[in-house]
Design a protein around this motif. Structure first.
Motif, short mmCIF file in Angstrom:
data_model
loop_
_atom_site.label_atom_id
_atom_site.label_comp_id
_atom_site.label_asym_id
_atom_site.label_seq_id
_atom_site.Cartn_x
_atom_site.Cartn_y
_atom_site.Cartn_z
N ALA A 50 10.97 -8.02 -62.73
CA ALA A 50 11.76 -6.98 -62.02
C ALA A 50 11.99 -5.85 -62.49
N ALA A 51 11.77 -5.59 -63.83
CA ALA A 51 12.04 -4.16 -64.40
C ALA A 51 10.94 -3.56 -64.38
N HIS A 52 9.55 -4.11 -63.95
CA HIS A 52 8.44 -3.52 -63.93
C HIS A 52 7.50 -3.42 -62.57
N PRO A 53 8.00 -2.99 -61.46
CA PRO A 53 7.71 -3.08 -60.07
C PRO A 53 6.41 -2.34 -59.92
N ALA A 54 6.19 -1.33 -60.42
CA ALA A 54 4.78 -0.76 -60.42
C ALA A 54 3.51 -1.63 -61.11
N GLU A 55 3.92 -1.86 -62.26
CA GLU A 55 2.86 -2.82 -63.03
C GLU A 55 2.67 -3.98 -62.07
N ALA A 65 -9.85 -11.59 -51.96
CA ALA A 65 -8.87 -10.83 -51.54
C ALA A 65 -8.26 -10.01 -52.88
N ARG A 66 -7.69 -8.94 -52.31
CA ARG A 66 -6.76 -8.08 -53.57
C ARG A 66 -5.34 -8.62 -53.29
N LYS A 67 -4.48 -8.87 -54.37
CA LYS A 67 -3.22 -9.07 -54.27
C LYS A 67 -2.57 -8.54 -55.39
N PRO A 68 -1.15 -8.72 -55.38
CA PRO A 68 -0.54 -8.05 -56.42
C PRO A 68 -0.77 -8.69 -57.79
N CYS A 69 -0.67 -7.93 -58.83
CA CYS A 69 -0.80 -8.59 -60.20
C CYS A 69 0.17 -9.78 -60.37
N ASN A 70 1.38 -9.67 -60.05
CA ASN A 70 2.42 -10.66 -60.08
C ASN A 70 3.33 -10.82 -59.23
N THR A 71 4.58 -11.21 -59.14
CA THR A 71 5.59 -11.08 -58.74
C THR A 71 6.83 -11.39 -59.47
N THR A 72 7.93 -11.14 -58.79
CA THR A 72 9.39 -11.42 -59.61
C THR A 72 9.56 -13.19 -59.57
N GLY A 73 9.23 -13.64 -58.55
CA GLY A 73 9.60 -15.15 -58.55
C GLY A 73 10.75 -15.27 -57.61
N THR A 74 11.12 -16.51 -57.36
CA THR A 74 12.70 -16.86 -56.62
C THR A 74 13.52 -17.13 -57.67
N ALA A 75 14.74 -17.50 -57.09
CA ALA A 75 15.91 -17.91 -57.90
C ALA A 75 16.96 -18.89 -56.93
N THR A 76 17.74 -19.66 -57.85
CA THR A 76 18.72 -20.41 -56.87
C THR A 76 19.85 -19.41 -56.27
N ALA A 77 20.87 -19.92 -55.45
CA ALA A 77 22.01 -19.00 -54.87
C ALA A 77 22.66 -18.50 -56.12
N GLY A 115 4.42 -9.64 -66.52
CA GLY A 115 3.15 -10.20 -66.41
C GLY A 115 3.04 -11.56 -67.40
N PRO A 116 1.61 -11.89 -67.63
CA PRO A 116 0.43 -11.29 -67.28
C PRO A 116 0.01 -11.46 -65.72
N CYS A 117 -1.09 -10.49 -65.50
CA CYS A 117 -1.37 -10.57 -63.96
C CYS A 117 -2.26 -12.02 -63.81
N VAL A 118 -2.30 -12.40 -62.57
CA VAL A 118 -2.73 -13.46 -62.37
C VAL A 118 -4.12 -13.56 -62.66
N THR A 119 -4.98 -12.74 -62.81
CA THR A 119 -6.41 -12.59 -63.12
C THR A 119 -6.57 -12.89 -64.80
N GLU A 120 -5.32 -12.39 -65.47
CA GLU A 120 -5.17 -12.49 -66.79
C GLU A 120 -4.90 -14.10 -67.14
N ARG A 121 -4.06 -14.51 -66.37
CA ARG A 121 -3.51 -16.14 -66.44
C ARG A 121 -4.90 -16.66 -66.29
N ALA A 122 -5.55 -16.70 -65.44
CA ALA A 122 -6.77 -17.58 -65.21
C ALA A 122 -7.72 -17.28 -66.28
N ALA A 123 -7.82 -16.09 -66.93
CA ALA A 123 -8.98 -15.68 -68.02
C ALA A 123 -8.58 -16.44 -69.32
N ILE A 124 -7.13 -16.67 -69.62
CA ILE A 124 -6.55 -17.45 -70.90
C ILE A 124 -6.87 -18.73 -70.72
#
Length: 264
Positions: A50-55, A65-77, A115-124
């Motif tokens: 959440a502190a790195h929106p640009a990255e 497709a082209r998609k965002p590197c990652n997202t913040t995810g969700t949370a409980t109430a 992160g890491p980006c989804v691409t790096e996650r797969a690469a790992i």
């Protein structure tokens, strides 16, 4: 609920009779059941995203497709984040698998600012030549839906992605994880998608599209649902979930070992 012992995964000792009468028998440890296996656990998102929106917002190529590197995810109430949930769960699963001799790699361990980006996650997972990759998530669906589901890779042949070699083994992995996760947690299959089967096939996830090794995602529950959120926020439930995931992974690896060796 099945246990490590029920699966024959408890650490044992081999007793070898001594050649000389009256001498103590040799006591040798049996090989750990998951020795030589590599499992990659991918804790979804990152507490620092959440502190790195640009990255995390930078677009990456997921094959089709082209998609965002990652997202913040969700949370409980109540503010328990998906990123905190998945990291805690991954560490619990890792401890169980390592105790059985597996080499376990996490795509991140709270040691990265984002992160890491989804691409790096797969690469790992690919670089580790993992026997199995399991990405851990919590869903953010409508509050009236509840339950868990496992996501399997679709056939994707586009750009750098070609999932055809991993579709069948990933399905076997997903079925094993689904069975033991349900047994360990009592969590039902998701009521809001998947047709009540607890399975989804998707072609839009970089972690699956770019994988060259068997890989699945699990949405462990709906964090927007009050009952699911309460369970997922409880350490005891997460420990049960970790056992279910570890058992499912181990069951898949055992079945993989029993498959006939393909003809050259």
């Amino acid at each position: 609920m099945r246990t490590w012992t029920a699966l024959g995964l408890a650490v044992g000792l081999s007793l070898t009779a001594s050649a000389a009468p009256g001498r103590a028998a040799d006591v040798r440890p049996l090989p750990l059941p998951l020795a030589g296996r590599t499992i990659v656990l991918d804790p979804g998102h990152n507490p620092g995203n959440a502190a790195h929106p640009a990255e995390i917002g930078a677009l990456v190529d997921v094959g089709n497709a082209r998609k965002p590197c990652n997202t913040t995810g969700t949370a409980t109430a109540r503010g328990y984040t998906e990123a905190a949930f998945t990291l805690d769960l991954a560490r619990r699963v890792r401890a169980l698998l390592v105790a059985q001799g597996a080499r376990v790699v996490l795509t991140h361990d709270g040691d990265r600012p984002w992160g890491p980006c989804v691409t790096e996650r797969a690469a790992i997972g690919n670089a580790a030549r993992a026997d199995a990759v399991v990405a851990l998530h919590g869903d953010g669906a409508a509050p009236d839906g509840y339950g868990f589901h496992v996501i399997l890779p679709a056939v994707v042949v586009a750009g750098s992605a070609d999932t055809r070699p991993i579709v069948a083994p990933s399905r076997r992995l997903g079925l094993a994880v689904r069975a033991d996760f349900a047994a360990a947690t009592g969590e039902p299959y998701a009521t809001y998608l998947g047709g009540g089967t607890g399975l989804m096939v998707r072609a839009d996830l970089g972690g699956l599209n770019l994988s060259t090794v068997p890989a699945v995602f699990i949405e462990c529950g709906n964090m927007h649902n009050r009952a699911d959120a309460a369970r997922m926020s409880a350490a005891g439930w997460r420990e049960a979930a970790a056992h279910g995931l570890a058992l499912g992974i181990a069951a898949y690896l055992a079945s993989k070992s029993s498959l006939p060796t393909p003809e050259p």
